[in-house]
Motif scaffolding. Structure first.
Motif, mmCIF file in Angstrom:
data_model
loop_
_atom_site.group_PDB
_atom_site.id
_atom_site.type_symbol
_atom_site.label_atom_id
_atom_site.label_comp_id
_atom_site.label_asym_id
_atom_site.label_seq_id
_atom_site.Cartn_x
_atom_site.Cartn_y
_atom_site.Cartn_z
ATOM 1 N N TYR A 5 0.647 -1.322 0.143
ATOM 2 C CA TYR A 5 -0.417 -0.058 -0.253
ATOM 3 C C TYR A 5 1.062 1.169 0.425
ATOM 4 C CZ TYR A 5 0.716 0.462 5.184
ATOM 5 O OH TYR A 5 1.364 -0.816 6.399
ATOM 6 N N TYR A 6 0.665 2.241 -1.025
ATOM 7 C CA TYR A 6 1.476 3.552 -1.127
ATOM 8 C C TYR A 6 0.186 4.614 -1.598
ATOM 9 C CZ TYR A 6 0.649 2.014 -5.549
ATOM 10 O OH TYR A 6 0.492 2.109 -7.042
ATOM 11 N N ASP A 7 0.995 6.244 -1.276
ATOM 12 C CA ASP A 7 0.117 6.646 -1.999
ATOM 13 C C ASP A 7 1.197 7.557 -3.237
ATOM 14 O OD1 ASP A 7 1.435 8.024 0.024
ATOM 15 O OD2 ASP A 7 0.070 9.184 0.531
ATOM 16 N N PHE A 8 0.413 8.713 -3.839
ATOM 17 C CA PHE A 8 1.164 9.604 -4.743
ATOM 18 C C PHE A 8 -0.113 10.364 -4.778
ATOM 19 C CE2 PHE A 8 -1.039 6.343 -7.306
ATOM 20 C CZ PHE A 8 -1.231 7.167 -8.583
ATOM 21 N N ALA A 9 0.917 11.830 -5.477
ATOM 22 C CA ALA A 9 0.104 12.881 -5.393
ATOM 23 C C ALA A 9 0.438 13.591 -7.053
ATOM 24 C CB ALA A 9 0.727 14.289 -4.512
ATOM 25 N N VAL A 10 -0.577 13.429 -7.546
ATOM 26 C CA VAL A 10 -0.439 14.607 -8.943
ATOM 27 C C VAL A 10 -1.676 15.555 -9.266
ATOM 28 C CG1 VAL A 10 -1.021 13.555 -11.763
ATOM 29 C CG2 VAL A 10 -0.165 12.358 -9.885
ATOM 30 N N THR A 11 -1.031 16.598 -9.322
ATOM 31 C CA THR A 11 -1.734 17.599 -9.443
ATOM 32 C C THR A 11 -3.063 18.152 -8.647
ATOM 33 O OG1 THR A 11 -1.967 16.873 -12.564
ATOM 34 C CG2 THR A 11 -3.550 18.529 -11.801
ATOM 35 N N GLY A 12 -2.424 17.950 -7.159
ATOM 36 C CA GLY A 12 -3.325 18.338 -6.331
ATOM 37 C C GLY A 12 -4.251 17.730 -6.419
ATOM 38 N N THR A 13 -4.528 16.396 -6.571
ATOM 39 C CA THR A 13 -4.936 15.287 -5.923
ATOM 40 C C THR A 13 -4.208 13.900 -5.298
ATOM 41 O OG1 THR A 13 -6.600 15.375 -7.668
ATOM 42 C CG2 THR A 13 -6.510 13.516 -6.566
ATOM 43 N N ARG A 14 -4.027 13.176 -4.365
ATOM 44 C CA ARG A 14 -3.693 12.485 -3.442
ATOM 45 C C ARG A 14 -4.345 11.224 -3.792
ATOM 46 N NH1 ARG A 14 0.502 11.840 -1.451
ATOM 47 N NH2 ARG A 14 1.403 14.195 -1.121
ATOM 48 N N PHE A 15 -4.087 9.653 -4.326
ATOM 49 C CA PHE A 15 -4.310 8.737 -4.412
ATOM 50 C C PHE A 15 -4.026 7.900 -3.525
ATOM 51 C CE2 PHE A 15 -4.363 11.114 -8.802
ATOM 52 C CZ PHE A 15 -5.372 10.583 -9.720
#
Length: 301
Positions: free
Chosen positions: A128-138
């Motif tokens: 499990y992990y997270d990442f951010a793109v263009t002001g949205t965190r997944f």
């Protein structure tokens, strides 16, 4: 009468507005449950395992023609056998976009000695992990964390999984199935911290999981209730995307869009995948094949 300066200023503002809109626009691809295996079909279940190679090639060709930030697969890249990865992952490598994976239950239907390798085979930094793109965190969850199949045989999470399953059966829950799973307490605490970090950064959140949590369904995580309760308190969470239930599903709760995407493996020839666009107050899903298109309004940020 408008002066030349006024016209130039208005034109500059218009261009700036268009640029700003483009910068705030986020597009990405979604695939669920290719579930490839070099195995005969199972028409009763609607599974055509070997056909997923051609479906993936067609999906990659379509997605490569689009301007996307990444393509995510919501679990079950394979149906069984570690050798299946050797056949389908080379097709993924022909994507011109960044590729992200979520772990599904069938991804662990390999020999016990290979189960610990699965995240690395998929190029994942962790289960499990997270990442951010263009002001949205997944935020990517691992619903296999506490399950009867993913942890090693002597792992205490197996014992905990058996206890949780028996408790779910005693409570008469429709999702009390051995092929579902749940989050360990360490992962749940990490989820809470990740949500807090995203809120402090002013980011919207989309949760990605193989397993649904809403609406009620036999395919949901055993601990779906505590997850939806947590998410309901987060004004910046806009969507929860999942697979696992190949028939697809949808619910809106507390301003959060719970979208379950259709399984690619189902049916002999028709595929299922999507392109998602998030822009301002809209979430647009362009479905391909059996995946329906949706136009959803987002709650205020």
């Amino acid at each position: 009468m408008l002066s030349r300066r006024s016209v130039l200023a208005a034109s500059a503002a218009l261009v700036a507005g268009k640029v700003g809109a483009a910068e705030n626009r986020l597009r990405f691809g979604v695939i669920a449950d290719p579930q490839y295996a070099e195995a005969p079909p199972h028409p009763t279940l609607g599974r055509y395992y070997a056909n997923s190679l051609d479906k993936m090639r067609a999906a990659v060709a379509a997605l490569n023609g689009e301007d996307l930030r990444f393509v995510v697969t919501l679990g079950d890249v394979i149906d069984r056998d570690v050798a299946s990865y050797e056949r389908i992952l080379p097709i993924y490598r022909t994507l011109r976009h960044q590729t992200r994976f979520v772990l599904g239950n069938h991804d662990f239907d390999v020999a016990p000695e290979h189960r610990g390798r699965v995240p690395r085979l998929l190029g994942m930094e962790g289960p499990y992990y997270d990442f951010a793109v263009t002001g949205t965190r997944f935020i990517v969850l691992d619903g296999n964390d506490v399950s009867l199949f993913a942890p090693p045989p002597d792992d205490p999470r197996r014992t905990l999984a058996a206890e949780r399953l028996e408790r779910a059966k005693a409570e008469g829950l429709v999702n009390a199935k051995p092929w579902n799973g749940s989050l360990g307490d360490a992962q749940f605490a990490w989820l809470e911290r990740s949500l807090q970090t995203a809120r402090a950064a002013g980011e919207r959140v989309v949760v990605l999981s193989h397993y649904p949590v809403a609406p009620g369904n036999p395919h949901n995580l055993w601990d779906a209730g505590r997850i939806t309760t947590l998410l309901a308190r987060q004004p910046h969470v806009i969507a929860y995307f999942s697979g696992h239930n190949h028939a697809g599903n949808y619910a809106e709760r507390d301003g959060i869009h719970y979208v379950t995407f259709h399984g690619m493996v189902d049916t002999p020839a028709s595929s299922a995948f999507a392109i998602v666009e998030i822009a301002n107050n809209r979430l647009e899903i362009q479905g391909f094949g059996r995946e329906p298109s949706r136009s959803l309004t987002l709650k205020p940020a």
